[in-house]
Design a protein around this motif. Structure first.
Motif, PDB file in Angstrom:
ATOM      1  N   ASN A  32      42.048   8.033  23.039  1.00 30.15           N
ATOM      2  CA  ASN A  32      41.580   9.185  22.264  1.00 30.15           C
ATOM      3  C   ASN A  32      40.086   9.421  22.466  1.00 30.15           C
ATOM      4  OD1 ASN A  32      41.824  11.259  20.138  1.00 30.15           O
ATOM      5  ND2 ASN A  32      40.609   9.834  18.939  1.00 30.15           N
ATOM      6  N   ASN A  33      39.295   8.362  22.345  1.00 30.48           N
ATOM      7  CA  ASN A  33      37.845   8.514  22.498  1.00 30.48           C
ATOM      8  C   ASN A  33      37.455   8.866  23.929  1.00 30.48           C
ATOM      9  OD1 ASN A  33      37.901   7.733  19.841  1.00 30.48           O
ATOM     10  ND2 ASN A  33      36.310   6.197  20.030  1.00 30.48           N
ATOM     11  N   LEU A  34      38.143   8.253  24.896  1.00 33.40           N
ATOM     12  CA  LEU A  34      37.880   8.578  26.295  1.00 33.40           C
ATOM     13  C   LEU A  34      38.242  10.038  26.570  1.00 33.40           C
ATOM     14  CD1 LEU A  34      37.084   7.819  29.159  1.00 33.40           C
ATOM     15  CD2 LEU A  34      39.373   6.851  29.496  1.00 33.40           C
ATOM     16  N   GLY A  35      39.369  10.490  26.033  1.00 30.92           N
ATOM     17  CA  GLY A  35      39.758  11.884  26.206  1.00 30.92           C
ATOM     18  C   GLY A  35      38.737  12.845  25.630  1.00 30.92           C
ATOM     19  N   ALA A  92      41.649  14.543  30.509  1.00 30.10           N
ATOM     20  CA  ALA A  92      41.608  14.411  29.049  1.00 30.10           C
ATOM     21  C   ALA A  92      42.971  14.729  28.446  1.00 30.10           C
ATOM     22  CB  ALA A  92      40.539  15.330  28.471  1.00 30.10           C
ATOM     23  N   GLU A  93      43.607  15.798  28.925  1.00 25.09           N
ATOM     24  CA  GLU A  93      44.931  16.156  28.418  1.00 25.09           C
ATOM     25  C   GLU A  93      45.946  15.064  28.719  1.00 25.09           C
ATOM     26  OE1 GLU A  93      48.042  19.925  28.645  1.00 25.09           O
ATOM     27  OE2 GLU A  93      46.846  19.406  30.417  1.00 25.09           O
ATOM     28  N   GLN A  94      45.855  14.486  29.925  1.00 24.44           N
ATOM     29  CA  GLN A  94      46.787  13.426  30.313  1.00 24.44           C
ATOM     30  C   GLN A  94      46.636  12.204  29.394  1.00 24.44           C
ATOM     31  OE1 GLN A  94      46.060  11.887  34.231  1.00 24.44           O
ATOM     32  NE2 GLN A  94      48.008  10.814  34.355  1.00 24.44           N
ATOM     33  N   LEU A  95      45.403  11.798  29.124  1.00 28.62           N
ATOM     34  CA  LEU A  95      45.168  10.634  28.267  1.00 28.62           C
ATOM     35  C   LEU A  95      45.634  10.874  26.839  1.00 28.62           C
ATOM     36  CD1 LEU A  95      41.624   9.560  29.482  1.00 28.62           C
ATOM     37  CD2 LEU A  95      43.617   8.057  29.401  1.00 28.62           C
TER      38      LEU A  95
END
Length: 614
Positions: free
Chosen positions: A394-397, A409-412
């Motif tokens: 979530n935070n990486l996205g 971002a959408e994939q994560l």
């Protein structure tokens, strides 16, 4: 004005106090001194909040309070045998009841506190009644008889045992009534050994955990705020060299028990026996023997066992000064690490490099300090170490979204909600990314999923309103923002966007009403004052509009747009010199302010024309 996204990211022959009990008291008194060398567990699982801890060990206050009342309960129990008349069978029931009350307080601080009852019982048997455990076992095994019952009753041991048993039963019943019977739910990453199907692997790893705890008592140098998520890999084979530590632990315990049971020196025997009791009994709730616990190692559970360790050490060793100095130095050094999140989290990297939570917290701290690029590296490592770590995803996205890397971002975020379908924050952030990718239907569905899993989610209603505004669904947008303000009355962005939308669609009277309603809740919000002043200016309520512009500038004097719009107001109102002043201030603050240069040029031409006419 742009509408912006939000994300969250007795006295029987008693030994003299100076010989035996003094060692016990010394051991107990040393607990809090040694305890600060160990950490309380510092857990961060929620991507939406992080604790800013500036006081060393404050997260372990429950454990420290438990240790304090544990000691007080034990010392009060000792006091019961020094308050009576000078008869061998005298003890004070009042002091024993007081000890039970203090035990209850210790248990309310931390369940581990109830183990003081076992320590008190052992103290009674070993020190007060002077029962020799080894001789008693010999009688039972080879002669088939116990100590004479009359002797036990004369010493009052059965009465005290009944008091302790009844008190302990009552406390357990209280705990059951307050907390319920269901055990907490833990996951495999919290305590992987307890989820091992093979009994041998489970037993070996439990014993390895005991050896690590014993080493931390002896040498508290490798400390970490969290020991989960692969920090201690499982032993899965007899060929694993770490089994040596298990064998070494039990050899040392066997040697200590041999000395405690068979030594000819009665003082040494009683000291070591009670020291082992004080070392082992408080640790039993954390041993995984009776129920699964939610950690691999938790340094805080060693606070109470430290007393037994100190007691054994004070008897076994004479040159303690060096060890004390080492522990004092370690305590001071560790306290420095706890002074900031950055130092605390980075200190764990060398201790537990395989712990995904450590990398997550380092990344979170870097992101909070604005170092997004470095944070990405640690978040990626956290996801690599623990591929189902949804909070790291979530935070990486979120960071990737800010860097406009929207597809990854959408994939994560999609993977995060697939792993944990009730992760409301990830659903909302996925909606923000999908909105940026113009996937409006998917974004709307993601927002509603977030609201389904978290009914009171004002920020999600706010972002849903943003989506509807982009789709020109104005009524839906207003309803969403109204829901946000109902759930969170001080939601400034939702209030302001309602005013802006009504202003842009020509509903000036309704915009004025909403803005004034908002200022009742947020009387010092300069953005709402600014929007209301614009609405009033369009209605030619110049004086009232001027008041709100000036109030907004008192709160935020460096707002170029506020100076610029106030200049426009004065321009329309005919106060040309004031208009000129605020145009200039606006251009000083923002030379590229849109429209301000053109408006200022129009004013200058108007002033020149006025001078010519004069």
């Amino acid at each position: 004005m742009a509408l912006s996204d939000v994300r969250w990211d007795q006295q029987v022959p008693l030994p003299k106090l100076s010989s035996c009990q003094s060692r016990i008291v010394v051991g107990l008194a040393a607990v809090l001194c040694f305890a600060n060398s160990y950490d309380g567990e510092f857990v961060f699982d929620d991507s939406e909040a992080i604790i800013n801890n500036k006081v060393a060990g404050i997260v372990g206050r429950a454990d420290l309070l438990c240790a304090l009342f544990f000691q007080l309960s034990f010392l009060t129990y000792c006091k019961a045998f020094r308050k009576g008349k000078h008869k061998e069978d005298t003890f004070s029931v009042i002091w024993i009841v007081a000890s039970l009350v203090l035990c209850a307080v210790a248990m309310l601080c931390k369940e581990q506190g109830i183990t003081v009852l076992g320590v008190n019982a052992a103290f009674d048997v070993i020190i007060i009644c002077n029962i020799k455990i080894y001789e008693l076992s010999q009688r039972i095994l080879f002669k088939g008889k116990l100590i004479e019952a009359n002797e036990l009753f004369r010493r009052g041991l059965p009465t005290r045992a009944v008091l302790l048993t009844c008190g302990g039963t009552l406390l357990l019943y209280m705990r059951w009534k307050i907390m319920g019977t269901g055990p907490p739910a833990f996951t495999e990453v919290d305590n992987p050994a307890s989820f091992a199907e093979n009994t041998f692997i489970r037993a070996v790893n439990y014993n390895y955990y005991y050896s690590l705890n014993a080493w931390l008592l002896l040498c508290p140098w490798w400390l970490c705020f969290d020991w989960s998520m692969g920090c201690v890999p499982l032993i899965e084979s007899l060929l694993d060299w770490r089994i040596i530590w298990v064998l070494l632990l039990w050899i040392c315990l066997a040697l200590l028990m041999g000395q405690a049971l068979c030594s000819q020196d009665s003082n040494k025997r009683r000291n070591l026996t009670f020291g082992l009791v004080l070392l082992v009994v408080p640790f039993l709730p954390a041993s995984n023997l009776f129920f699964r616990v939610g950690f691999v190692i938790a340094e805080r559970v060693l606070y109470l066992s430290t007393a037994g360790y100190c007691l054994i050490l004070t008897y076994a060793l004479s040159p303690l000064l060096g060890l004390i100095c080492v522990n004092m130095a370690r305590c001071a050094f560790r306290s420095q690490q706890w002074r900031s999140e950055q130092n605390l989290f980075t200190s764990a990297l060398s201790i537990c490099p395989l712990n995904a939570k450590v990398h997550y917290n380092v990344g979170k701290n870097l992101a909070d300090r604005g170092n997004q690029s470095a944070a990405v590296r640690y978040y990626r490592e956290a996801v690599r170490l623990h591929p189902k770590y949804v909070h790291a995803m979530n935070n990486l996205g979120n960071i990737l979204k800010e860097k406009n890397e929207l597809l990854e971002a959408e994939q994560l975020l999609s993977k995060a909600v697939h792993i944990q379908p009730d992760f409301a924050a990830a659903w909302m952030n996925l909606g923000i990314v999908q909105n940026s990718l113009k996937k409006f239907e998917d974004a709307e569905q993601s927002y509603w999923n977030a609201i389904r899993f978290r009914k009171k989610y004002p920020d999600c209603y706010y972002n849903l309103g943003r989506l509807y505004a982009d789709l020109d669904r104005h009524l839906d947008a207003l309803n969403a923002w109204r829901n946000a303000t109902m759930l969170k009355p001080d939601h400034s962005l939702a209030w302001n966007n309602m005013v802006i939308l009504l202003d842009n669609t020509g509903n000036l009277a309704q915009a004025e009403m909403i803005a004034k309603e908002a200022l009742k809740v947020l009387p010092n919000d300069h953005t709402i004052m600014f929007s209301l002043a614009n609405v009033l200016g369009k209605q030619q309520k110049y004086k009232e509009s001027e008041g709100f512009f000036l109030n907004a500038l008192k709160i935020n004097p460096n707002a170029a747009s506020c100076h610029g719009n106030l200049a426009v107001l004065y321009h329309r109102w005919g106060k040309l010199e004031l208009a000129k002043k605020h145009y200039e201030l606006s251009l000083q603050l923002d030379p590229n302010a849109p429209g301000t240069k053109d408006n200022f040029n129009m004013l200058k031409r108007k002033l020149e024309q006025a001078h010519k006419n004069n």
